[in-house]
Motif scaffolding. Structure first.
Motif, PDB file in Angstrom:
ATOM      1  N   ALA A 173      43.172  48.695  31.847  1.00 57.11           N
ATOM      2  CA  ALA A 173      42.508  48.047  32.624  1.00 57.11           C
ATOM      3  C   ALA A 173      42.991  46.313  32.765  1.00 57.11           C
ATOM      4  O   ALA A 173      42.375  46.057  34.118  1.00 57.11           O
ATOM      5  CB  ALA A 173      41.188  47.997  32.192  1.00 57.11           C
ATOM      6  N   ALA A 174      43.634  46.097  31.470  1.00 51.92           N
ATOM      7  CA  ALA A 174      43.988  44.464  32.841  1.00 51.92           C
ATOM      8  C   ALA A 174      44.896  45.134  33.467  1.00 51.92           C
ATOM      9  O   ALA A 174      45.329  43.707  34.586  1.00 51.92           O
ATOM     10  CB  ALA A 174      44.106  44.102  30.950  1.00 51.92           C
ATOM     11  N   ILE A 175      46.189  45.419  32.516  1.00 47.47           N
ATOM     12  CA  ILE A 175      47.185  45.937  33.720  1.00 47.47           C
ATOM     13  C   ILE A 175      47.384  45.979  35.146  1.00 47.47           C
ATOM     14  O   ILE A 175      47.480  45.304  36.052  1.00 47.47           O
ATOM     15  CB  ILE A 175      48.227  46.326  33.283  1.00 47.47           C
ATOM     16  CG1 ILE A 175      48.792  46.090  31.872  1.00 47.47           C
ATOM     17  CG2 ILE A 175      48.793  47.409  33.929  1.00 47.47           C
ATOM     18  CD1 ILE A 175      49.768  47.249  30.947  1.00 47.47           C
ATOM     19  N   ASP A 192      44.130  45.832  36.745  1.00 51.91           N
ATOM     20  CA  ASP A 192      42.880  44.701  37.350  1.00 51.91           C
ATOM     21  C   ASP A 192      44.166  43.003  37.354  1.00 51.91           C
ATOM     22  O   ASP A 192      44.488  42.735  38.332  1.00 51.91           O
ATOM     23  CB  ASP A 192      42.486  44.036  35.644  1.00 51.91           C
ATOM     24  CG  ASP A 192      41.102  43.483  36.890  1.00 51.91           C
ATOM     25  OD1 ASP A 192      40.495  43.887  37.974  1.00 51.91           O
ATOM     26  OD2 ASP A 192      40.405  42.448  36.070  1.00 51.91           O
ATOM     27  N   ARG A 193      45.073  43.206  36.666  1.00 51.85           N
ATOM     28  CA  ARG A 193      46.071  41.775  37.402  1.00 51.85           C
ATOM     29  C   ARG A 193      47.157  43.184  38.614  1.00 51.85           C
ATOM     30  O   ARG A 193      47.582  41.858  39.464  1.00 51.85           O
ATOM     31  CB  ARG A 193      47.088  41.953  36.402  1.00 51.85           C
ATOM     32  CG  ARG A 193      46.981  40.205  35.486  1.00 51.85           C
ATOM     33  CD  ARG A 193      47.868  40.102  34.826  1.00 51.85           C
ATOM     34  NE  ARG A 193      47.433  40.442  33.462  1.00 51.85           N
ATOM     35  CZ  ARG A 193      48.118  41.534  32.850  1.00 51.85           C
ATOM     36  NH1 ARG A 193      49.767  41.172  32.450  1.00 51.85           N
ATOM     37  NH2 ARG A 193      47.463  42.194  31.380  1.00 51.85           N
ATOM     38  N   ALA A 194      46.941  43.836  38.925  1.00 47.82           N
ATOM     39  CA  ALA A 194      47.719  44.501  39.392  1.00 47.82           C
ATOM     40  C   ALA A 194      46.764  44.419  41.094  1.00 47.82           C
ATOM     41  O   ALA A 194      47.977  44.266  42.307  1.00 47.82           O
ATOM     42  CB  ALA A 194      48.328  46.212  39.180  1.00 47.82           C
ATOM     43  N   LEU A 195      46.242  44.588  40.951  1.00 49.62           N
ATOM     44  CA  LEU A 195      44.595  44.766  42.251  1.00 49.62           C
ATOM     45  C   LEU A 195      44.687  43.041  42.726  1.00 49.62           C
ATOM     46  O   LEU A 195      44.729  43.373  43.544  1.00 49.62           O
ATOM     47  CB  LEU A 195      44.043  45.455  41.930  1.00 49.62           C
ATOM     48  CG  LEU A 195      43.949  46.885  41.711  1.00 49.62           C
ATOM     49  CD1 LEU A 195      42.584  47.783  41.461  1.00 49.62           C
ATOM     50  CD2 LEU A 195      44.541  47.671  42.708  1.00 49.62           C
ATOM     51  N   GLN A 196      44.893  41.984  42.312  1.00 45.04           N
ATOM     52  CA  GLN A 196      44.682  41.154  42.164  1.00 45.04           C
ATOM     53  C   GLN A 196      45.678  40.316  43.580  1.00 45.04           C
ATOM     54  O   GLN A 196      46.361  40.362  43.494  1.00 45.04           O
ATOM     55  CB  GLN A 196      44.650  40.406  41.104  1.00 45.04           C
ATOM     56  CG  GLN A 196      42.879  40.204  40.562  1.00 45.04           C
ATOM     57  CD  GLN A 196      42.921  39.507  39.465  1.00 45.04           C
ATOM     58  OE1 GLN A 196      43.420  38.084  39.183  1.00 45.04           O
ATOM     59  NE2 GLN A 196      42.085  39.929  38.672  1.00 45.04           N
TER      60      GLN A 196
END
Length: 42
Positions: free
Chosen positions: A34-36, A38-42
């Motif tokens: 989920a963190a990965i 999340d980071r990719a979508l920002q």
């Protein structure tokens, strides 16, 4: 002999899939994924 090899290969694939589901189903792995994402979508 090929039937036995097929059965062993199928058993190995099912076992591998079960282990993979167990690992991916863990809370830590889900949080990391989920963190990965999340980071990719920002």
């Amino acid at each position: 002999m090929s039937t036995v090899e097929y059965a062993v290969g199928t058993l190995a694939a099912v076992t591998f899939a079960g282990v993979l589901l167990k690992v991916v189903g863990g809370e830590r792995v889900q949080a990391a994924l989920a963190a990965i994402i999340d980071r990719a979508l920002q």
